[in-house]
Design a protein around this motif. Structure first.
Motif, PDB file in Angstrom:
ATOM      1  N   LEU A  88      -0.129   3.476 -10.465  1.00  0.00           N
ATOM      2  CA  LEU A  88      -2.088   3.373 -10.396  1.00  0.00           C
ATOM      3  C   LEU A  88      -2.748   4.550  -9.637  1.00  0.00           C
ATOM      4  N   GLY A  89      -2.255   4.588  -8.523  1.00  0.00           N
ATOM      5  CA  GLY A  89      -2.668   5.755  -7.448  1.00  0.00           C
ATOM      6  C   GLY A  89      -2.365   6.946  -7.915  1.00  0.00           C
ATOM      7  N   LEU A  90      -0.971   7.366  -8.675  1.00  0.00           N
ATOM      8  CA  LEU A  90      -0.612   8.824  -9.210  1.00  0.00           C
ATOM      9  C   LEU A  90      -1.599   8.909 -10.174  1.00  0.00           C
ATOM     10  N   ALA A 123      -9.158   3.814  -6.095  1.00  0.00           N
ATOM     11  CA  ALA A 123      -7.781   3.411  -6.063  1.00  0.00           C
ATOM     12  C   ALA A 123      -7.417   2.155  -4.950  1.00  0.00           C
ATOM     13  N   GLY A 124      -8.070   2.478  -3.960  1.00  0.00           N
ATOM     14  CA  GLY A 124      -7.907   1.294  -2.861  1.00  0.00           C
ATOM     15  C   GLY A 124      -8.507   0.192  -3.389  1.00  0.00           C
ATOM     16  N   PHE A 130      -5.465  -5.856  -7.489  1.00  0.00           N
ATOM     17  CA  PHE A 130      -4.265  -5.883  -7.944  1.00  0.00           C
ATOM     18  C   PHE A 130      -3.199  -6.707  -7.344  1.00  0.00           C
ATOM     19  N   GLY A 131      -3.293  -6.325  -6.046  1.00  0.00           N
ATOM     20  CA  GLY A 131      -2.211  -6.710  -5.007  1.00  0.00           C
ATOM     21  C   GLY A 131      -2.719  -8.527  -5.001  1.00  0.00           C
ATOM     22  N   ALA A 169      -2.982  -1.574  -1.174  1.00  0.00           N
ATOM     23  CA  ALA A 169      -4.090  -0.757  -1.268  1.00  0.00           C
ATOM     24  C   ALA A 169      -3.855   0.451  -0.559  1.00  0.00           C
ATOM     25  N   LEU A 170      -3.082   0.257   0.625  1.00  0.00           N
ATOM     26  CA  LEU A 170      -2.706   1.685   1.621  1.00  0.00           C
ATOM     27  C   LEU A 170      -1.637   2.619   0.895  1.00  0.00           C
ATOM     28  N   VAL A 171      -0.745   1.881   0.272  1.00  0.00           N
ATOM     29  CA  VAL A 171       0.463   2.562  -0.662  1.00  0.00           C
ATOM     30  C   VAL A 171      -0.263   3.036  -1.845  1.00  0.00           C
TER      31      VAL A 171
END
Length: 263
Positions: A88-90, A123-124, A130-131, A169-171
């Motif tokens: 997701l972040g990418l 993203a965060g 999502f987490g 979130a941090l990842v």
């Protein structure tokens, strides 16, 4: 950035965040990623719960784990599930490089720092939510399988789920920063895999304390200490701060790369 520039970029941030939010939810890959993450979490949590229950009931006392918390099973499941969150972040940045749509994004919001910050906020927020969802999925999958070998105290489980969400979130932000630097999804995944797993595992050699301490500073290990609430080799809050430091460093590097290279 001076005070005048900061003032000029502030009004653009809410609009940029709204645009990034819309873009993220308007592509099918986001929904497929969410579904894949939920399925992997359910399968992995159930599998770890089966291992714990079977270990307590077989004839080998060395396998006895005793009664375990459902939250610890969920945390253990992240070793594999976190890669759906990394995706997701990418996706928030590498997909725009791949399709060339980043040029349109920068035309609408010329400040590249504002664009990256907006992507990081979205993203965060999305990976935190999502987490929490993944944590609930893991609890629902693991608790029935564990049966009498599992316990789920309300306060403890809630704390575990919040820790899982904060870690993811941090990842997710870390993945965004790495993607902004490297631009390509495949290379970014390789680097993230090395940072989160391969390098620290290679450094954790029995009896070599200095290598163990270096491994403890890597983001995956630090996040694991934070979620598990370990007091050794440092308090949980230090693990959280180390992970946050990696995320901020990745974003800083991403901002530097975005400002100095063409879209």
């Amino acid at each position: 950035m001076n005070a005048v520039d900061a003032t000029r970029t502030r009004p653009a941030l809410p609009g940029a965040v709204a645009a990034e939010w819309t873009k993220l939810w308007s592509v099918r890959s986001t929904w497929w990623t969410l579904l894949a993450g939920a399925l992997v979490m359910a399968a992995t949590s159930a599998q770890l719960a089966i291992y714990a229950a079977n270990g307590n009931t077989n004839d080998d006392p060395a396998d006895d784990a005793g009664v375990v918390t459902v939250g610890s099973v969920v945390i253990g499941s992240l070793e594999l599930t976190q890669y759906a969150v990394l995706a997701l972040g990418l996706l928030a940045v590498t997909s725009e490089y791949a399709t060339g749509t980043l040029r349109g994004t920068l035309t609408a919001t010329p400040s590249r720092g504002t664009v990256l910050l907006a992507k990081a906020v979205v993203a965060g927020a999305v990976t935190f939510g999502f987490g929490l969802l993944l944590g609930l999925v893991g609890v629902a999958a693991a608790a029935p399988v564990l049966g009498r070998w599992g316990r789920a105290p309300v306060a403890g489980t809630a704390g575990d789920l919040l820790a899982v969400a904060a870690y993811l979130a941090l990842v997710g932000v870390l993945a965004l920063g790495v993607g902004a630097v490297l631009r390509g999804a495949v290379l970014s995944v390789v680097v993230l895999l090395a940072l989160l797993m391969i390098v620290p595992l290679s450094l954790q050699e029995p009896g070599i304390t200095v290598l163990d301490r270096i491994a403890d500073a890597f983001p995956g290990v630090a996040g694991g200490h934070f979620m598990a609430g370990d007091d050794h080799p440092y308090p949980p809050v230090v693990g959280l701060l180390l992970l946050a430091g990696w995320a901020v460093a990745a974003l800083t590097a991403g901002r530097w790369a975005l400002r100095r290279r063409d879209a």
